[in-house]
Motif scaffolding. Structure first.
Motif, PDB file in Angstrom:
ATOM      1  N   MET A   1     -19.684 -17.712  -4.767  1.00 60.76           N
ATOM      2  CA  MET A   1     -19.640 -16.402  -5.398  1.00 60.76           C
ATOM      3  C   MET A   1     -19.055 -15.352  -4.460  1.00 60.76           C
ATOM      4  SD  MET A   1     -20.337 -15.137  -8.284  1.00 60.76           S
ATOM      5  CE  MET A   1     -20.787 -13.727  -9.178  1.00 60.76           C
ATOM      6  N   ASP A   2     -19.432 -15.390  -3.176  1.00 59.23           N
ATOM      7  CA  ASP A   2     -18.895 -14.431  -2.211  1.00 59.23           C
ATOM      8  C   ASP A   2     -17.395 -14.593  -2.040  1.00 59.23           C
ATOM      9  OD1 ASP A   2     -21.336 -13.253  -1.739  1.00 59.23           O
ATOM     10  OD2 ASP A   2     -21.823 -14.554  -0.041  1.00 59.23           O
ATOM     11  N   ALA A   3     -16.908 -15.823  -2.037  1.00 59.66           N
ATOM     12  CA  ALA A   3     -15.470 -16.078  -1.890  1.00 59.66           C
ATOM     13  C   ALA A   3     -14.702 -15.511  -3.075  1.00 59.66           C
ATOM     14  CB  ALA A   3     -15.206 -17.572  -1.748  1.00 59.66           C
ATOM     15  N   LEU A   4     -15.253 -15.648  -4.276  1.00 55.30           N
ATOM     16  CA  LEU A   4     -14.609 -15.108  -5.471  1.00 55.30           C
ATOM     17  C   LEU A   4     -14.527 -13.589  -5.406  1.00 55.30           C
ATOM     18  CD1 LEU A   4     -13.378 -15.595  -8.247  1.00 55.30           C
ATOM     19  CD2 LEU A   4     -15.688 -15.503  -9.199  1.00 55.30           C
ATOM     20  N   LEU A   5     -15.586 -12.961  -4.957  1.00 56.75           N
ATOM     21  CA  LEU A   5     -15.601 -11.505  -4.818  1.00 56.75           C
ATOM     22  C   LEU A   5     -14.559 -11.048  -3.798  1.00 56.75           C
ATOM     23  CD1 LEU A   5     -16.884  -8.823  -5.598  1.00 56.75           C
ATOM     24  CD2 LEU A   5     -18.559  -9.183  -3.784  1.00 56.75           C
ATOM     25  N   ILE A   6     -14.446 -11.747  -2.698  1.00 52.70           N
ATOM     26  CA  ILE A   6     -13.463 -11.409  -1.670  1.00 52.70           C
ATOM     27  C   ILE A   6     -12.048 -11.548  -2.230  1.00 52.70           C
ATOM     28  CG2 ILE A   6     -12.477 -12.154   0.535  1.00 52.70           C
ATOM     29  CD1 ILE A   6     -15.391 -12.834   1.396  1.00 52.70           C
ATOM     30  N   ILE A   7     -11.814 -12.611  -2.974  1.00 52.76           N
ATOM     31  CA  ILE A   7     -10.491 -12.822  -3.574  1.00 52.76           C
ATOM     32  C   ILE A   7     -10.171 -11.717  -4.577  1.00 52.76           C
ATOM     33  CG2 ILE A   7      -9.159 -14.339  -5.104  1.00 52.76           C
ATOM     34  CD1 ILE A   7     -10.571 -16.713  -3.690  1.00 52.76           C
ATOM     35  N   LEU A   8     -11.143 -11.352  -5.419  1.00 51.56           N
ATOM     36  CA  LEU A   8     -10.930 -10.290  -6.401  1.00 51.56           C
ATOM     37  C   LEU A   8     -10.649  -8.943  -5.726  1.00 51.56           C
ATOM     38  CD1 LEU A   8     -13.603 -11.154  -9.130  1.00 51.56           C
ATOM     39  CD2 LEU A   8     -11.114 -11.335  -9.308  1.00 51.56           C
ATOM     40  N   VAL A   9     -11.377  -8.634  -4.681  1.00 54.90           N
ATOM     41  CA  VAL A   9     -11.150  -7.381  -3.948  1.00 54.90           C
ATOM     42  C   VAL A   9      -9.764  -7.392  -3.308  1.00 54.90           C
ATOM     43  CG1 VAL A   9     -11.897  -6.023  -1.949  1.00 54.90           C
ATOM     44  CG2 VAL A   9     -13.592  -6.892  -3.575  1.00 54.90           C
ATOM     45  N   ALA A  10      -9.355  -8.515  -2.735  1.00 57.57           N
ATOM     46  CA  ALA A  10      -8.032  -8.621  -2.115  1.00 57.57           C
ATOM     47  C   ALA A  10      -6.927  -8.449  -3.150  1.00 57.57           C
ATOM     48  CB  ALA A  10      -7.895  -9.957  -1.395  1.00 57.57           C
ATOM     49  N   VAL A  11      -7.080  -9.086  -4.297  1.00 58.20           N
ATOM     50  CA  VAL A  11      -6.080  -8.960  -5.367  1.00 58.20           C
ATOM     51  C   VAL A  11      -6.012  -7.514  -5.854  1.00 58.20           C
ATOM     52  CG1 VAL A  11      -5.535  -9.632  -7.736  1.00 58.20           C
ATOM     53  CG2 VAL A  11      -6.168 -11.371  -6.074  1.00 58.20           C
ATOM     54  N   ALA A  12      -7.159  -6.896  -6.055  1.00 53.31           N
ATOM     55  CA  ALA A  12      -7.189  -5.495  -6.493  1.00 53.31           C
ATOM     56  C   ALA A  12      -6.520  -4.589  -5.466  1.00 53.31           C
ATOM     57  CB  ALA A  12      -8.628  -5.052  -6.743  1.00 53.31           C
ATOM     58  N   ALA A  13      -6.772  -4.834  -4.197  1.00 55.60           N
ATOM     59  CA  ALA A  13      -6.158  -4.030  -3.141  1.00 55.60           C
ATOM     60  C   ALA A  13      -4.636  -4.199  -3.150  1.00 55.60           C
ATOM     61  CB  ALA A  13      -6.724  -4.412  -1.781  1.00 55.60           C
ATOM     62  N   LEU A  14      -4.159  -5.413  -3.330  1.00 50.46           N
ATOM     63  CA  LEU A  14      -2.714  -5.655  -3.395  1.00 50.46           C
ATOM     64  C   LEU A  14      -2.080  -4.953  -4.591  1.00 50.46           C
ATOM     65  CD1 LEU A  14      -2.459  -9.420  -2.383  1.00 50.46           C
ATOM     66  CD2 LEU A  14      -1.575  -7.456  -1.118  1.00 50.46           C
ATOM     67  N   ILE A  15      -2.744  -4.999  -5.722  1.00 52.04           N
ATOM     68  CA  ILE A  15      -2.228  -4.328  -6.920  1.00 52.04           C
ATOM     69  C   ILE A  15      -2.177  -2.818  -6.708  1.00 52.04           C
ATOM     70  CG2 ILE A  15      -2.744  -3.783  -9.341  1.00 52.04           C
ATOM     71  CD1 ILE A  15      -3.789  -6.693  -9.571  1.00 52.04           C
ATOM     72  N   LEU A  16      -3.230  -2.251  -6.168  1.00 53.88           N
ATOM     73  CA  LEU A  16      -3.256  -0.810  -5.891  1.00 53.88           C
ATOM     74  C   LEU A  16      -2.180  -0.412  -4.896  1.00 53.88           C
ATOM     75  CD1 LEU A  16      -7.092  -0.077  -5.772  1.00 53.88           C
ATOM     76  CD2 LEU A  16      -5.433   0.763  -7.445  1.00 53.88           C
ATOM     77  N   PHE A  17      -1.982  -1.220  -3.867  1.00 57.05           N
ATOM     78  CA  PHE A  17      -0.936  -0.946  -2.891  1.00 57.05           C
ATOM     79  C   PHE A  17       0.434  -0.948  -3.557  1.00 57.05           C
ATOM     80  CE2 PHE A  17       2.285  -2.629   0.058  1.00 57.05           C
ATOM     81  CZ  PHE A  17       2.295  -1.611   0.987  1.00 57.05           C
ATOM     82  N   ALA A  18       0.697  -1.935  -4.406  1.00 57.34           N
ATOM     83  CA  ALA A  18       1.997  -2.034  -5.085  1.00 57.34           C
ATOM     84  C   ALA A  18       2.218  -0.846  -6.015  1.00 57.34           C
ATOM     85  CB  ALA A  18       2.090  -3.345  -5.848  1.00 57.34           C
ATOM     86  N   VAL A  19       1.195  -0.449  -6.742  1.00 54.18           N
ATOM     87  CA  VAL A  19       1.307   0.698  -7.650  1.00 54.18           C
ATOM     88  C   VAL A  19       1.554   1.974  -6.853  1.00 54.18           C
ATOM     89  CG1 VAL A  19       0.000   2.153  -9.262  1.00 54.18           C
ATOM     90  CG2 VAL A  19      -0.032  -0.341  -9.516  1.00 54.18           C
ATOM     91  N   PHE A  20       0.802   2.184  -5.794  1.00 52.21           N
ATOM     92  CA  PHE A  20       0.970   3.373  -4.957  1.00 52.21           C
ATOM     93  C   PHE A  20       2.372   3.420  -4.359  1.00 52.21           C
ATOM     94  CE2 PHE A  20       0.855   5.216  -0.663  1.00 52.21           C
ATOM     95  CZ  PHE A  20       0.521   6.530  -0.985  1.00 52.21           C
ATOM     96  N   ARG A  21       2.841   2.302  -3.846  1.00 50.71           N
ATOM     97  CA  ARG A  21       4.173   2.233  -3.234  1.00 50.71           C
ATOM     98  C   ARG A  21       5.257   2.536  -4.263  1.00 50.71           C
ATOM     99  NH1 ARG A  21       6.738  -3.212  -1.163  1.00 50.71           N
ATOM    100  NH2 ARG A  21       8.732  -2.418  -0.541  1.00 50.71           N
ATOM    101  N   ASN A  22       5.112   2.002  -5.462  1.00 51.51           N
ATOM    102  CA  ASN A  22       6.083   2.234  -6.522  1.00 51.51           C
ATOM    103  C   ASN A  22       6.102   3.708  -6.939  1.00 51.51           C
ATOM    104  OD1 ASN A  22       8.052   1.475  -8.393  1.00 51.51           O
ATOM    105  ND2 ASN A  22       6.524   1.184  -9.983  1.00 51.51           N
TER     106      ASN A  22
END
Length: 130
Positions: free
Chosen positions: A1-22
């Motif tokens: 469960m902790d690994a899934l949460l870490i993966i979800l947070v990482a994916v969300a951070a990448l998406i936010l970074f891409a949106v902000f950069r764009n």
């Protein structure tokens, strides 16, 4: 469960970074439809940032080829006192070229929506010399 949460947070951070950069890039780069592009490119520097072989197979009439791979070395060929109209095959390389130009003090940066693949205007094909 902790690994899934870490993966979800990482994916969300990448998406936010891409949106902000764009969003940040959109402040400095205007994406134009083909009609808007046609209205202004003759009064600007029209630069094809694709590689020479792509350029030779067909390019917008009046454009010059400064490939993204050579942009740092050839940036001095681009004037800062005139608008710059960029295009590539689909739009990602022209966005990278515009970012590089912006970081070096260029303004008035525009790109063709959809790139050369969507262009329906006049083109020139370089004749092969045999």
């Amino acid at each position: 469960m902790d690994a899934l949460l870490i993966i979800l947070v990482a994916v969300a951070a990448l998406i936010l970074f891409a949106v902000f950069r764009n969003m940040r890039m959109q402040k400095h780069l205007t994406t134009l439809t083909e009609e808007q592009f046609k209205e202004g490119y003759r009064k600007a520097q029209l630069i094809d940032v694709r590689e020479p072989k792509e350029f030779d197979r067909g390019h917008i009439l009046g454009s010059r080829n400064i490939p993204l791979s050579q942009m740092k070395q050839r940036m001095g060929e681009v004037r800062k006192d005139q608008p710059v109209y960029l295009y590539c095959q689909r739009g990602s390389r022209s966005m990278k070229a515009a970012n590089l130009l912006r970081k070096n003090g260029y303004e008035g940066l525009h790109q063709l929506k959809g790139g050369f693949s969507k262009w329906t205007g006049k083109i020139k094909v370089k004749k092969k010399g045999y």
